[in-house]
Write a protein that holds these residues in place. Structure first.
Motif, mmCIF file in Angstrom:
data_model
loop_
_atom_site.group_PDB
_atom_site.id
_atom_site.type_symbol
_atom_site.label_atom_id
_atom_site.label_comp_id
_atom_site.label_asym_id
_atom_site.label_seq_id
_atom_site.Cartn_x
_atom_site.Cartn_y
_atom_site.Cartn_z
ATOM 1 N N LEU A 125 0.616 -1.198 -0.228
ATOM 2 C CA LEU A 125 -0.153 0.638 -0.005
ATOM 3 C C LEU A 125 0.897 1.431 -0.271
ATOM 4 C CD1 LEU A 125 -2.794 1.369 0.549
ATOM 5 C CD2 LEU A 125 -2.711 0.898 2.730
ATOM 6 N N VAL A 126 1.866 1.623 0.957
ATOM 7 C CA VAL A 126 2.525 2.585 0.447
ATOM 8 C C VAL A 126 3.107 2.726 -0.336
ATOM 9 C CG1 VAL A 126 4.253 3.257 1.913
ATOM 10 C CG2 VAL A 126 3.097 2.319 3.539
ATOM 11 N N CYS A 127 3.953 1.394 -1.228
ATOM 12 C CA CYS A 127 4.633 1.458 -2.501
ATOM 13 C C CYS A 127 3.769 2.334 -3.514
ATOM 14 C CB CYS A 127 4.877 -0.136 -2.849
ATOM 15 S SG CYS A 127 5.469 -0.159 -4.292
ATOM 16 N N ALA A 128 2.027 1.512 -3.381
ATOM 17 C CA ALA A 128 1.629 2.601 -4.422
ATOM 18 C C ALA A 128 1.763 3.718 -3.844
ATOM 19 C CB ALA A 128 0.421 1.562 -4.560
ATOM 20 N N LEU A 129 1.470 4.175 -3.189
ATOM 21 C CA LEU A 129 1.075 5.890 -2.978
ATOM 22 C C LEU A 129 2.664 6.385 -3.085
ATOM 23 C CD1 LEU A 129 -0.405 5.580 0.504
ATOM 24 C CD2 LEU A 129 -2.253 5.833 -1.382
ATOM 25 N N ARG A 130 3.149 5.986 -2.960
ATOM 26 C CA ARG A 130 4.693 6.858 -3.123
ATOM 27 C C ARG A 130 4.613 6.266 -4.629
ATOM 28 N NH1 ARG A 130 9.249 4.239 -4.923
ATOM 29 N NH2 ARG A 130 8.610 2.370 -4.081
ATOM 30 N N GLU A 131 4.713 5.113 -4.870
ATOM 31 C CA GLU A 131 4.982 5.469 -6.984
ATOM 32 C C GLU A 131 4.086 6.928 -7.320
ATOM 33 O OE1 GLU A 131 6.916 4.158 -8.499
ATOM 34 O OE2 GLU A 131 8.532 3.155 -7.371
ATOM 35 N N LEU A 184 -8.068 5.416 0.276
ATOM 36 C CA LEU A 184 -9.141 6.174 -0.909
ATOM 37 C C LEU A 184 -8.307 5.233 -2.660
ATOM 38 C CD1 LEU A 184 -8.282 9.656 -0.816
ATOM 39 C CD2 LEU A 184 -9.798 8.648 -0.412
ATOM 40 N N VAL A 185 -7.771 3.943 -2.279
ATOM 41 C CA VAL A 185 -7.534 2.810 -2.835
ATOM 42 C C VAL A 185 -7.511 1.383 -2.859
ATOM 43 C CG1 VAL A 185 -4.751 3.804 -3.169
ATOM 44 C CG2 VAL A 185 -5.381 2.246 -2.415
ATOM 45 N N GLU A 186 -8.347 1.095 -3.832
ATOM 46 C CA GLU A 186 -8.637 -0.826 -3.847
ATOM 47 C C GLU A 186 -7.931 -1.651 -4.822
ATOM 48 O OE1 GLU A 186 -9.833 -3.285 -2.615
ATOM 49 O OE2 GLU A 186 -11.330 -1.685 -2.015
ATOM 50 N N ALA A 187 -7.391 -2.898 -4.315
ATOM 51 C CA ALA A 187 -6.495 -3.607 -5.209
ATOM 52 C C ALA A 187 -7.635 -4.254 -6.043
ATOM 53 C CB ALA A 187 -6.452 -4.718 -3.425
ATOM 54 N N VAL A 188 -6.990 -4.822 -7.245
ATOM 55 C CA VAL A 188 -8.050 -5.217 -8.419
ATOM 56 C C VAL A 188 -7.532 -6.265 -8.999
ATOM 57 C CG1 VAL A 188 -7.938 -3.238 -10.271
ATOM 58 C CG2 VAL A 188 -9.257 -4.596 -10.154
ATOM 59 N N TRP A 204 0.736 -6.124 -7.722
ATOM 60 C CA TRP A 204 -0.366 -5.752 -7.499
ATOM 61 C C TRP A 204 -1.278 -4.336 -8.333
ATOM 62 C CZ3 TRP A 204 2.737 -8.455 -3.989
ATOM 63 C CH2 TRP A 204 2.141 -8.994 -3.429
ATOM 64 N N PHE A 205 -2.074 -4.815 -8.718
ATOM 65 C CA PHE A 205 -2.853 -3.184 -9.507
ATOM 66 C C PHE A 205 -3.617 -2.644 -8.433
ATOM 67 C CE2 PHE A 205 -1.001 -5.987 -12.739
ATOM 68 C CZ PHE A 205 -0.452 -4.557 -13.239
ATOM 69 N N ALA A 269 -14.335 -2.055 -8.012
ATOM 70 C CA ALA A 269 -12.989 -2.616 -7.878
ATOM 71 C C ALA A 269 -12.678 -3.285 -6.578
ATOM 72 C CB ALA A 269 -11.568 -1.662 -7.490
ATOM 73 N N ARG A 270 -13.556 -2.508 -6.098
ATOM 74 C CA ARG A 270 -14.202 -2.972 -4.930
ATOM 75 C C ARG A 270 -14.808 -3.700 -4.886
ATOM 76 N NH1 ARG A 270 -15.569 3.327 -2.151
ATOM 77 N NH2 ARG A 270 -12.791 3.632 -1.897
#
Length: 296
Positions: A125-131, A184-188, A204-205, A269-270
């Protein structure tokens, strides 16, 4: 035990579609794999990674980046903002719970959805927000308990973005005092690079809405341009040979094209259940190709 078995049965009932993909940038690795004169190397352990489908508007658009032509792997290929989990993303102590608003359902539900342990799930999750911050200039973070997203269209935040990309400061240091918005994000989806390729990723997308007032741009050294695209338009460009897409990206765009708006894309996605996609290298009469059971 009983609940876990029921969940496993439900997951196995998830509809999957068989798909074949051209070998694309994996051609050389595939040739080596099928070369009987050389011993096959031991498969490398996939690096964990995350990529974000940042969406906006009605009809839905998604922000995409064309990788720099100078990149060793998949040059000039259209992708979503993302990358591998950084060691700093793994430090849960650097992103304590009071500064990370949990995804829908809470942290354990998030870990269950990703299919990994608690700490690994938070690092993804932190990786996704950082990227997303590094590669698109969008920071999903708020002041304290507020809902408003921090305005990063300032010289100070542009400098921080450059520092984070250059690994001069960690992402959590740059966002010190803010609440990272995991809600604010969801894994899909999840894709794992097959064993024949030496550069392997367990990716993970995730899907996220562009916050009100935020703008996305691509100024990363790994990209040559970024733009908002209609999913079906990018798929048509790829079909015509004018855009390069990797199989996970193509599949994500196909799935996204079913949404009429960005809000609907996040809602889909949710409610979407997925299993890890593990492409298999096969050899046909025309040469190697990839086969996968995909989440569509």
């Amino acid at each position: 035990g009983r609940d876990h078995g029921r969940r496993r049965r439900l997951m196995s009932d998830i509809p999957r579609q068989p798909r074949d993909f051209p070998i694309g940038p994996f051609a050389k690795a595939a040739e080596r794999w099928f070369d009987d004169t050389q011993p096959r190397p031991e498969p490398t352990v996939p690096a964990q990674a995350a990529t974000v489908l940042l969406v906006r508007g009605e009809p839905v658009e998604v922000f995409m980046i064309e990788r720099a032509a100078t990149m060793d792997f998949a040059p000039s290929t259209w992708v979503f903002p993302g990358g591998r989990v950084d060691p700093a993303d793994l430090g849960v102590d650097d992103a304590p719970a009071h500064r990370l608003r949990s995804p829908a359902g809470g942290e354990q539900a998030w870990a269950d959805r990703l299919g990994v342990g608690h700490d690994e799930a938070l690092s993804v999750l932190v990786c996704a927000l950082r990227e997303l911050f590094e590669e698109a200039g969008v920071l999903l973070a708020s002041e304290g308990d507020g809902d408003a997203i921090v305005d990063v269209a300032t010289d100070e935040w542009r400098a921080r973005r450059t520092q984070v990309e250059a690994h001069e400061v960690s992402f959590t240091e740059a966002a010190a005092g803010l609440t990272l918005r995991g809600d604010l994000v969801e894994a899909v989806d999840r894709w794992i690079t097959p064993a024949f390729e030496s550069r392997r990723f367990d990716t993970w997308f995730l899907t996220a809405l562009l916050p009100d007032g935020a703008t996305a741009d691509a100024v990363s050294r790994e990209s040559q341009r970024g733009q908002w695209v209609r999913p079906e338009a990018m798929l048509a460009e790829a079909e015509a040979g004018r855009a390069r897409l990797l199989p996970p990206t193509r599949t994500a765009l196909e799935r996204l094209s079913r949404a009429s708006s960005a809000t609907e894309a996040l809602e889909q996605a949710r409610g979407f259940h997925f299993l890890p996609t593990r492409p298999e290298l096969l050899k046909g009469p025309d040469g190697p190709y990839l086969h996968a059971e995909v989440n569509l």
